[in-house]
Design a protein around this motif. Structure first.
Motif, PDB file in Angstrom:
ATOM      1  N   THR A  16       0.831  -1.201   0.000  1.00 19.40           N
ATOM      2  CA  THR A  16       0.000   0.000   0.000  1.00 19.40           C
ATOM      3  C   THR A  16       0.865   1.250   0.000  1.00 19.40           C
ATOM      4  OG1 THR A  16      -1.742  -1.171   1.211  1.00 19.40           O
ATOM      5  CG2 THR A  16      -1.815   1.233   1.243  1.00 19.40           C
ATOM      6  N   ALA A  17       1.853   1.284   0.881  1.00 18.52           N
ATOM      7  CA  ALA A  17       2.723   2.452   0.990  1.00 18.52           C
ATOM      8  C   ALA A  17       3.482   2.704  -0.315  1.00 18.52           C
ATOM      9  CB  ALA A  17       3.706   2.272   2.143  1.00 18.52           C
ATOM     10  N   THR A  18       3.979   1.640  -0.908  1.00 19.06           N
ATOM     11  CA  THR A  18       4.736   1.776  -2.162  1.00 19.06           C
ATOM     12  C   THR A  18       3.842   2.284  -3.287  1.00 19.06           C
ATOM     13  OG1 THR A  18       6.261   0.031  -1.495  1.00 19.06           O
ATOM     14  CG2 THR A  18       6.127   0.526  -3.862  1.00 19.06           C
ATOM     15  N   GLU A  19       2.657   1.729  -3.404  1.00 17.08           N
ATOM     16  CA  GLU A  19       1.757   2.173  -4.475  1.00 17.08           C
ATOM     17  C   GLU A  19       1.312   3.614  -4.263  1.00 17.08           C
ATOM     18  OE1 GLU A  19      -2.182   0.814  -6.932  1.00 17.08           O
ATOM     19  OE2 GLU A  19      -0.888  -0.704  -6.047  1.00 17.08           O
ATOM     20  N   LEU A  20       1.048   3.988  -3.027  1.00 13.70           N
ATOM     21  CA  LEU A  20       0.691   5.386  -2.746  1.00 13.70           C
ATOM     22  C   LEU A  20       1.831   6.316  -3.140  1.00 13.70           C
ATOM     23  CD1 LEU A  20      -1.100   4.985   0.686  1.00 13.70           C
ATOM     24  CD2 LEU A  20      -2.145   5.857  -1.425  1.00 13.70           C
ATOM     25  N   ALA A  21       3.052   5.948  -2.778  1.00 19.40           N
ATOM     26  CA  ALA A  21       4.211   6.789  -3.097  1.00 19.40           C
ATOM     27  C   ALA A  21       4.415   6.905  -4.607  1.00 19.40           C
ATOM     28  CB  ALA A  21       5.471   6.241  -2.428  1.00 19.40           C
ATOM     29  N   GLU A  22       4.085   5.858  -5.328  1.00 16.11           N
ATOM     30  CA  GLU A  22       4.258   5.881  -6.786  1.00 16.11           C
ATOM     31  C   GLU A  22       3.165   6.663  -7.499  1.00 16.11           C
ATOM     32  OE1 GLU A  22       4.484   1.732  -7.821  1.00 16.11           O
ATOM     33  OE2 GLU A  22       6.566   1.576  -7.156  1.00 16.11           O
ATOM     34  N   THR A  23       1.994   6.795  -6.878  1.00 10.14           N
ATOM     35  CA  THR A  23       0.863   7.411  -7.579  1.00 10.14           C
ATOM     36  C   THR A  23       0.452   8.779  -7.039  1.00 10.14           C
ATOM     37  OG1 THR A  23      -0.741   6.256  -6.161  1.00 10.14           O
ATOM     38  CG2 THR A  23      -0.094   5.164  -8.224  1.00 10.14           C
ATOM     39  N   GLN A  24       0.997   9.175  -5.899  1.00 13.32           N
ATOM     40  CA  GLN A  24       0.600  10.445  -5.281  1.00 13.32           C
ATOM     41  C   GLN A  24       1.797  11.395  -5.218  1.00 13.32           C
ATOM     42  OE1 GLN A  24      -2.800  10.710  -4.350  1.00 13.32           O
ATOM     43  NE2 GLN A  24      -2.801   8.719  -5.360  1.00 13.32           N
ATOM     44  N   SER A  25       1.502  12.668  -5.263  1.00  8.70           N
ATOM     45  CA  SER A  25       2.567  13.665  -5.124  1.00  8.70           C
ATOM     46  C   SER A  25       2.950  13.788  -3.660  1.00  8.70           C
ATOM     47  CB  SER A  25       2.088  15.027  -5.641  1.00  8.70           C
ATOM     48  OG  SER A  25       1.126  15.569  -4.739  1.00  8.70           O
ATOM     49  N   MET A  26       4.041  14.476  -3.408  1.00  4.08           N
ATOM     50  CA  MET A  26       4.492  14.712  -2.044  1.00  4.08           C
ATOM     51  C   MET A  26       3.411  15.458  -1.255  1.00  4.08           C
ATOM     52  SD  MET A  26       8.158  16.295  -0.805  1.00  4.08           S
ATOM     53  CE  MET A  26       7.963  17.881  -1.572  1.00  4.08           C
ATOM     54  N   THR A  27       2.781  16.433  -1.863  1.00  8.80           N
ATOM     55  CA  THR A  27       1.720  17.206  -1.213  1.00  8.80           C
ATOM     56  C   THR A  27       0.524  16.313  -0.886  1.00  8.80           C
ATOM     57  OG1 THR A  27       2.417  19.166  -2.421  1.00  8.80           O
ATOM     58  CG2 THR A  27       0.216  19.219  -1.461  1.00  8.80           C
ATOM     59  N   GLU A  28       0.151  15.449  -1.818  1.00 12.97           N
ATOM     60  CA  GLU A  28      -0.970  14.547  -1.581  1.00 12.97           C
ATOM     61  C   GLU A  28      -0.668  13.555  -0.454  1.00 12.97           C
ATOM     62  OE1 GLU A  28      -3.023  14.285  -5.988  1.00 12.97           O
ATOM     63  OE2 GLU A  28      -1.125  13.236  -5.652  1.00 12.97           O
ATOM     64  N   LEU A  29       0.559  13.079  -0.414  1.00 10.35           N
ATOM     65  CA  LEU A  29       0.939  12.146   0.648  1.00 10.35           C
ATOM     66  C   LEU A  29       0.932  12.818   2.013  1.00 10.35           C
ATOM     67  CD1 LEU A  29       3.857  10.217  -1.072  1.00 10.35           C
ATOM     68  CD2 LEU A  29       1.547   9.368  -0.595  1.00 10.35           C
ATOM     69  N   ALA A  30       1.331  14.072   2.052  1.00 10.40           N
ATOM     70  CA  ALA A  30       1.383  14.796   3.324  1.00 10.40           C
ATOM     71  C   ALA A  30      -0.010  15.010   3.907  1.00 10.40           C
ATOM     72  CB  ALA A  30       2.101  16.126   3.147  1.00 10.40           C
ATOM     73  N   SER A  31      -1.025  15.020   3.060  1.00  8.61           N
ATOM     74  CA  SER A  31      -2.395  15.237   3.541  1.00  8.61           C
ATOM     75  C   SER A  31      -3.281  14.019   3.267  1.00  8.61           C
ATOM     76  CB  SER A  31      -2.992  16.484   2.885  1.00  8.61           C
ATOM     77  OG  SER A  31      -3.070  16.312   1.482  1.00  8.61           O
ATOM     78  N   LEU A  32      -2.669  12.852   3.212  1.00  8.83           N
ATOM     79  CA  LEU A  32      -3.371  11.624   2.871  1.00  8.83           C
ATOM     80  C   LEU A  32      -4.433  11.278   3.907  1.00  8.83           C
ATOM     81  CD1 LEU A  32      -3.332   9.189   0.876  1.00  8.83           C
ATOM     82  CD2 LEU A  32      -1.857   8.061   2.528  1.00  8.83           C
ATOM     83  N   ASP A  33      -5.592  10.865   3.424  1.00  4.65           N
ATOM     84  CA  ASP A  33      -6.625  10.371   4.329  1.00  4.65           C
ATOM     85  C   ASP A  33      -6.954   8.927   3.944  1.00  4.65           C
ATOM     86  OD1 ASP A  33      -8.352  10.469   2.115  1.00  4.65           O
ATOM     87  OD2 ASP A  33      -9.285  12.325   2.751  1.00  4.65           O
ATOM     88  N   MET A  34      -7.611   8.228   4.846  1.00  5.58           N
ATOM     89  CA  MET A  34      -7.908   6.815   4.627  1.00  5.58           C
ATOM     90  C   MET A  34      -8.830   6.589   3.430  1.00  5.58           C
ATOM     91  SD  MET A  34      -6.134   4.816   6.317  1.00  5.58           S
ATOM     92  CE  MET A  34      -6.986   3.301   5.937  1.00  5.58           C
ATOM     93  N   GLU A  35      -9.664   7.563   3.112  1.00  6.01           N
ATOM     94  CA  GLU A  35     -10.558   7.416   1.970  1.00  6.01           C
ATOM     95  C   GLU A  35      -9.765   7.199   0.681  1.00  6.01           C
ATOM     96  OE1 GLU A  35     -13.728  10.217  -0.348  1.00  6.01           O
ATOM     97  OE2 GLU A  35     -13.873  10.167   1.844  1.00  6.01           O
ATOM     98  N   LYS A  36      -8.648   7.880   0.568  1.00  8.01           N
ATOM     99  CA  LYS A  36      -7.817   7.738  -0.626  1.00  8.01           C
ATOM    100  C   LYS A  36      -6.969   6.462  -0.562  1.00  8.01           C
ATOM    101  CE  LYS A  36      -6.300  11.080  -3.143  1.00  8.01           C
ATOM    102  NZ  LYS A  36      -5.712  12.331  -3.581  1.00  8.01           N
ATOM    103  N   ALA A  37      -6.534   6.100   0.630  1.00  8.83           N
ATOM    104  CA  ALA A  37      -5.668   4.931   0.786  1.00  8.83           C
ATOM    105  C   ALA A  37      -6.435   3.607   0.743  1.00  8.83           C
ATOM    106  CB  ALA A  37      -4.885   5.035   2.096  1.00  8.83           C
ATOM    107  N   MET A  38      -7.690   3.635   1.142  1.00  9.07           N
ATOM    108  CA  MET A  38      -8.470   2.405   1.297  1.00  9.07           C
ATOM    109  C   MET A  38      -8.532   1.531   0.049  1.00  9.07           C
ATOM    110  SD  MET A  38      -9.924   0.598   3.504  1.00  9.07           S
ATOM    111  CE  MET A  38      -9.852   1.864   4.752  1.00  9.07           C
ATOM    112  N   PRO A  39      -8.856   2.061  -1.122  1.00  7.24           N
ATOM    113  CA  PRO A  39      -8.929   1.176  -2.301  1.00  7.24           C
ATOM    114  C   PRO A  39      -7.584   0.505  -2.604  1.00  7.24           C
ATOM    115  CG  PRO A  39      -9.925   3.311  -2.784  1.00  7.24           C
ATOM    116  CD  PRO A  39      -9.262   3.427  -1.447  1.00  7.24           C
ATOM    117  N   ILE A  40      -6.512   1.220  -2.391  1.00  8.75           N
ATOM    118  CA  ILE A  40      -5.186   0.647  -2.647  1.00  8.75           C
ATOM    119  C   ILE A  40      -4.881  -0.431  -1.614  1.00  8.75           C
ATOM    120  CG2 ILE A  40      -2.708   1.164  -2.718  1.00  8.75           C
ATOM    121  CD1 ILE A  40      -3.543   3.943  -3.863  1.00  8.75           C
TER     122      ILE A  40
END
Length: 111
Positions: free
Chosen positions: A62-86
């Protein structure tokens, strides 16, 4: 005229270096994100009864896929709604069937 060309070349080189610095900063942030998110996620998941090895596999995915698909700004404000499908996708690939409530409980346990 020649002086202007030299100044423009130096300026272009300087701007190129700024891009390299920005990319290096983003790469460093994402590397730290993967390590931190993966660890916190796995710790939270094990508190809900997920075996540690399975939790680590799903959370690192999950962490790797998020890092590959999200910008630094998006990761800094990540919420579970965005992370859940991954997270659910990674869990499915690992042979673990999780629902949104289980994944949210795991994340809350890590906080």
């Amino acid at each position: 005229m020649r002086h202007s060309v030299i100044v423009l070349a130096a300026l272009a080189l300087g701007l190129s270096a700024c891009g390299d610095v920005k990319q290096a900063a983003e790469d460093g942030f994402k590397k730290e994100f993967v390590a931190s998110f993966g660890k916190q996620c796995a710790e939270g998941a094990t508190t809900t009864g997920v075996p540690a090895d399975m939790a680590t596999k799903v959370c690192e995915c999950t962490a790797t896929e998020l890092a590959e698909t999200q910008s630094m700004t998006e990761l800094a404000s990540l919420d579970m709604e965005k992370a859940m499908p991954i997270m659910q996708k990674c869990a499915g690939e690992a042979g673990l069937d999780i629902d949104a409530a289980t994944a949210a409980d795991a994340q809350e346990g890590a906080e």
